[in-house]
Design a protein around this motif. Sequence first.
Motif, PDB file in Angstrom:
ATOM      1  N   HIS A 197       0.979  -1.131  -0.175  1.00 48.30           N
ATOM      2  CA  HIS A 197       0.001   0.090   0.108  1.00 48.30           C
ATOM      3  C   HIS A 197       0.764   1.523  -0.058  1.00 48.30           C
ATOM      4  O   HIS A 197       1.462   1.523   0.796  1.00 48.30           O
ATOM      5  CB  HIS A 197      -0.892   0.046   1.282  1.00 48.30           C
ATOM      6  N   TRP A 198       0.904   2.132  -0.983  1.00 54.16           N
ATOM      7  CA  TRP A 198       1.614   3.283  -1.195  1.00 54.16           C
ATOM      8  C   TRP A 198       1.171   4.268  -0.568  1.00 54.16           C
ATOM      9  O   TRP A 198       2.010   5.380  -0.348  1.00 54.16           O
ATOM     10  CB  TRP A 198       1.956   3.347  -2.689  1.00 54.16           C
ATOM     11  N   GLY A 199      -0.032   4.174   0.275  1.00 56.53           N
ATOM     12  CA  GLY A 199      -0.461   5.234   1.139  1.00 56.53           C
ATOM     13  C   GLY A 199       0.454   5.316   2.397  1.00 56.53           C
ATOM     14  O   GLY A 199       0.566   6.281   3.505  1.00 56.53           O
ATOM     15  N   ILE A 200       1.182   4.133   2.582  1.00 58.59           N
ATOM     16  CA  ILE A 200       2.006   3.828   4.046  1.00 58.59           C
ATOM     17  C   ILE A 200       3.575   4.239   3.810  1.00 58.59           C
ATOM     18  O   ILE A 200       4.310   4.847   4.471  1.00 58.59           O
ATOM     19  CB  ILE A 200       1.724   2.422   4.537  1.00 58.59           C
ATOM     20  N   GLY A 201       3.996   3.879   2.501  1.00 62.97           N
ATOM     21  CA  GLY A 201       5.401   4.054   2.162  1.00 62.97           C
ATOM     22  C   GLY A 201       5.744   3.725   1.007  1.00 62.97           C
ATOM     23  O   GLY A 201       4.940   3.331   0.092  1.00 62.97           O
ATOM     24  N   ARG A 202       7.239   3.722   0.649  1.00 60.87           N
ATOM     25  CA  ARG A 202       7.702   3.553  -0.880  1.00 60.87           C
ATOM     26  C   ARG A 202       8.156   2.217  -0.512  1.00 60.87           C
ATOM     27  O   ARG A 202       9.013   1.824   0.013  1.00 60.87           O
ATOM     28  CB  ARG A 202       8.661   4.458  -1.292  1.00 60.87           C
ATOM     29  N   TRP A 203       7.690   1.069  -1.532  1.00 59.43           N
ATOM     30  CA  TRP A 203       7.883  -0.039  -1.310  1.00 59.43           C
ATOM     31  C   TRP A 203       8.967  -0.660  -2.209  1.00 59.43           C
ATOM     32  O   TRP A 203       9.302  -0.091  -3.186  1.00 59.43           O
ATOM     33  CB  TRP A 203       6.645  -1.075  -1.854  1.00 59.43           C
ATOM     34  N   HIS A 204       9.947  -1.465  -1.666  1.00 61.04           N
ATOM     35  CA  HIS A 204      10.902  -2.091  -2.494  1.00 61.04           C
ATOM     36  C   HIS A 204      10.582  -3.588  -2.589  1.00 61.04           C
ATOM     37  O   HIS A 204      11.430  -4.445  -1.715  1.00 61.04           O
ATOM     38  CB  HIS A 204      12.240  -1.785  -1.943  1.00 61.04           C
TER      39      HIS A 204
ATOM     40  N   ALA B 238       5.727  20.580   1.871  1.00 61.50           N
ATOM     41  CA  ALA B 238       4.751  20.236   2.588  1.00 61.50           C
ATOM     42  C   ALA B 238       3.992  19.095   1.949  1.00 61.50           C
ATOM     43  O   ALA B 238       3.418  18.324   2.807  1.00 61.50           O
ATOM     44  CB  ALA B 238       3.815  21.395   2.536  1.00 61.50           C
ATOM     45  N   ASP B 239       3.936  18.929   0.885  1.00 56.90           N
ATOM     46  CA  ASP B 239       3.118  17.961   0.114  1.00 56.90           C
ATOM     47  C   ASP B 239       3.737  16.581   0.358  1.00 56.90           C
ATOM     48  O   ASP B 239       3.248  15.635   0.691  1.00 56.90           O
ATOM     49  CB  ASP B 239       3.275  18.129  -1.594  1.00 56.90           C
ATOM     50  N   TRP B 240       5.027  16.580   0.462  1.00 60.44           N
ATOM     51  CA  TRP B 240       5.997  15.274   0.711  1.00 60.44           C
ATOM     52  C   TRP B 240       5.576  15.212   2.271  1.00 60.44           C
ATOM     53  O   TRP B 240       5.515  13.858   2.667  1.00 60.44           O
ATOM     54  CB  TRP B 240       7.657  15.665   0.587  1.00 60.44           C
ATOM     55  N   GLN B 241       5.666  15.921   3.199  1.00 60.34           N
ATOM     56  CA  GLN B 241       5.414  15.740   4.367  1.00 60.34           C
ATOM     57  C   GLN B 241       4.248  15.385   4.762  1.00 60.34           C
ATOM     58  O   GLN B 241       3.874  14.470   5.522  1.00 60.34           O
ATOM     59  CB  GLN B 241       5.720  17.004   5.355  1.00 60.34           C
ATOM     60  N   SER B 242       3.109  15.798   3.899  1.00 58.56           N
ATOM     61  CA  SER B 242       1.712  15.289   4.057  1.00 58.56           C
ATOM     62  C   SER B 242       1.594  13.893   3.704  1.00 58.56           C
ATOM     63  O   SER B 242       0.641  13.106   4.437  1.00 58.56           O
ATOM     64  CB  SER B 242       0.791  16.092   3.222  1.00 58.56           C
ATOM     65  N   ARG B 243       2.358  13.084   3.036  1.00 62.85           N
ATOM     66  CA  ARG B 243       2.482  11.828   2.740  1.00 62.85           C
ATOM     67  C   ARG B 243       2.739  10.896   4.031  1.00 62.85           C
ATOM     68  O   ARG B 243       2.339   9.669   4.259  1.00 62.85           O
ATOM     69  CB  ARG B 243       3.669  11.273   1.878  1.00 62.85           C
ATOM     70  N   ALA B 244       3.272  11.534   4.963  1.00 59.66           N
ATOM     71  CA  ALA B 244       3.450  10.614   6.455  1.00 59.66           C
ATOM     72  C   ALA B 244       2.243  10.873   7.324  1.00 59.66           C
ATOM     73  O   ALA B 244       2.210  10.434   8.200  1.00 59.66           O
ATOM     74  CB  ALA B 244       4.696  11.426   7.124  1.00 59.66           C
ATOM     75  N   HIS B 245       1.089  11.602   6.809  1.00 55.03           N
ATOM     76  CA  HIS B 245      -0.147  11.989   7.659  1.00 55.03           C
ATOM     77  C   HIS B 245       0.087  12.314   9.030  1.00 55.03           C
ATOM     78  O   HIS B 245      -0.330  11.765  10.139  1.00 55.03           O
ATOM     79  CB  HIS B 245      -0.945  10.558   7.413  1.00 55.03           C
ATOM     80  N   TYR B 246       0.900  13.557   9.187  1.00 56.74           N
ATOM     81  CA  TYR B 246       1.442  13.788  10.516  1.00 56.74           C
ATOM     82  C   TYR B 246       0.047  14.203  11.234  1.00 56.74           C
ATOM     83  O   TYR B 246      -0.013  14.238  12.520  1.00 56.74           O
ATOM     84  CB  TYR B 246       2.544  14.870  10.516  1.00 56.74           C
ATOM     85  N   SER B 247      -0.801  15.220  10.416  1.00 56.80           N
ATOM     86  CA  SER B 247      -1.801  15.628  11.068  1.00 56.80           C
ATOM     87  C   SER B 247      -2.894  14.617  11.554  1.00 56.80           C
ATOM     88  O   SER B 247      -3.260  13.976  10.475  1.00 56.80           O
ATOM     89  CB  SER B 247      -2.551  16.831  10.292  1.00 56.80           C
ATOM     90  N   PRO B 248      -3.344  14.593  12.818  1.00 59.98           N
ATOM     91  CA  PRO B 248      -4.299  13.748  13.305  1.00 59.98           C
ATOM     92  C   PRO B 248      -5.846  14.142  12.874  1.00 59.98           C
ATOM     93  O   PRO B 248      -6.104  15.359  12.423  1.00 59.98           O
ATOM     94  CB  PRO B 248      -4.177  13.766  14.659  1.00 59.98           C
ATOM     95  N   PHE B 249      -6.505  13.148  12.609  1.00 62.67           N
ATOM     96  CA  PHE B 249      -7.874  13.395  12.251  1.00 62.67           C
ATOM     97  C   PHE B 249      -8.985  13.152  13.407  1.00 62.67           C
ATOM     98  O   PHE B 249      -9.108  12.379  13.940  1.00 62.67           O
ATOM     99  CB  PHE B 249      -8.443  12.486  11.076  1.00 62.67           C
ATOM    100  N   ASP B 250     -10.025  13.972  13.160  1.00 64.32           N
ATOM    101  CA  ASP B 250     -11.277  13.726  14.237  1.00 64.32           C
ATOM    102  C   ASP B 250     -12.285  13.264  13.024  1.00 64.32           C
ATOM    103  O   ASP B 250     -12.842  14.124  12.251  1.00 64.32           O
ATOM    104  CB  ASP B 250     -11.454  15.277  14.711  1.00 64.32           C
TER     105      ASP B 250
END
Length: 705
Positions: free
Chosen positions: A552-559, A661-673
């Motif tokens: 799942h590429w929403g979690i990371g870059r796979w090798h 910021a777009d690259w950092q958004s891939r880490a989903h740093y911001s929590p969701f309510d």
Amino acid sequence: MTMSALDPNRPIRAALLGAGYIADWHAGAIKATPGVELVAVCDRSAAAADALAQAYGLTAYTDLDAMLAAGVADAIHIVTPPQTHRALAETCLRGGAHVLVEKPVALSGSETAEITAIAKETGRTFAAGHNFMGTPGYQRLKTRLEAGDIGRIAAAEINWHFPLAPLRSGPFGLWLLAETRNLLLELGPHLFAFAVDLFGEIDVHHVALSKPVAIPGDTARPQGIRIFASAGDVSITINLSLVETMDDRSVTLHGSTATARYDYAHDVLVVDAENAADIVANPFLRQMGLAGQHLREGMVNGARQLVSLNRKSPYGLSFAGLAGAFYSSIRSGRPLDARFHGDSATKVMSAIDAAIGLLPNPDKKPKPASRKKPKPTVLIIGGTGFIGRALTRAWVAKGRDVRVLSRGHSGPFDDISDHVELFGASLTDPGQLAAAFDGIEIAYHLGKSMDATWEAALKNDVEVTESIARAANAAGVSRFIYTGTIASYDMSDPATTITEETDFGEMEARNIYARSKAECEARLMEMHRKHDLPLVVARPGIVVGHGGPLQHWGIGRWHGAGAVRIWGNGKHVIPFVLNEDVADALILMAESDAALGQSFNLVGEPMLSARDYFDAISARLGARIKVKPSHLAVLYGSASVKYWLKKHVFRHGGLSNPSLADWQSRAHYSPFDNTHPKQILGWQPEARRDEFLTKAIDEANLLGF
């Protein structure tokens, strides 16, 4: 047969017939071949043809006869679905063009022989697209074999151990999944082509199948295939393993002098031979010799990719070798290299015929409970995808018949075909869209367009979404539900909690997918305000569950299946959600009047970080995946350098360079309510950690076995 040489003072003009994924690799190989000019592309889909034409500066056609009549191309690469190859090859050959046909070049040895005969009759070159034999390393393997360095060959193993994710997560309407034989037709040419080229005609003795996986609405397909064959005195074993396994696509020759192993996926050749040193020095010198070979291969391949920005990856080099041999034959008038010749291709496909003949008879497909014709009131665009399949079955379970827009006439719903209608329609044709909406009360647009440029996204995603919405409004649907993405949010700040009231912010510096989805939402909301479009927007989080992929590429870059570089450090909670919970929410959006005009972030209860998720996979499945953190600022810097080089050195147009910021958004740093969908819809995503893990991991068939 000798071909007449072309005028050496002008380039050979090449065209692509087909504009799918593999066409891009052929285009790159053509562009890299000296003395060849890529001039045109033809595809029945105007959108696909135009997108590829824009990327490479080509003339686009939607009719093959028109392209042939225009006389724009000397050679045509046929990269359409396999069942079309035989007829299209004949049309092109008789139309005066040389042809290179992507594998499988046909559906049988007899069809391949027919293409070969027509090429000889018309005086044109026919090349089989057995690209992996075009790599530099394979040429070195043959040179070593012919020089006697490996000795007399007793046995050969030809391996394809490489995950085939669609077997487990779809899309299940692909041609290669329609029958077990199609797996051999699609993947077998790579393996049998090596055997034929190295040893000649092949006798197939036995085929063994293993690791069956159930296809939704159909019977099982094998994920393991082992074929025992021979060529003269050489025993040949062909192995295919399509589960989540370490990539091992290799040819191993066991000779009287040495063992040679060629990794054709990575273009690495290593020859292991005995030496005549004394008993103490022998093991040391043998392993040092192997280490030296590995060092050499690593340095050569690393240098190639570094100086070419991965344009000379082993896979890219394989297409370049194929194209080079094809156009060299056309230019010189000399016979085509035997690796790609029609006579060799006929032997390859005949051997595959023999293997198919040893397959067990297929099981009967499941039948629906009744023979009634569906009367759909729900339309799902993207219904054969991961979320769409779950949503379709959930609506059927609630007693609704569903119409799924699909290119094929069979799919993952054959067992409930008395409640599911597969409907073919072009999303750019107003008349066909109107027909798709006939009788529909509730419509979902789950589709997405993956585009390389913003201009293509505007045309293929945004404009298409507007057309669908206009058709929905004209049909008088009571609800139009669109799936955006949480990726449109700026998720780079851990101190910002995201709710539906959070603004997307400036989108121009975002990745094209997130930007396109946000633009679709904005235009649909405008239609809601101005034209009363009964709109609801859903933004799913990181969706997991049965039918979802391991990689799942929403979690990371796979090798590969065994290693992932997660976005960021992976220690913070990220917005996982179960697929079945997303389907439940999508149904609630259709049933709740309070949902009209609103958007909902569909994220589950906060419970897992990326590292927690992979630890659970290890504990529950016994698969320890190597997890590495990523420094997103470094990734951004590297991407920026590549962007500058591609734009200013390689002159590629239409590219984008997403912000830090777009690259950092891939880490989903911001929590969701996730309060909003729970309050308005009464949504109840799975809150029990163990139950969540059972569904997300234990029952998801992530590894395939």
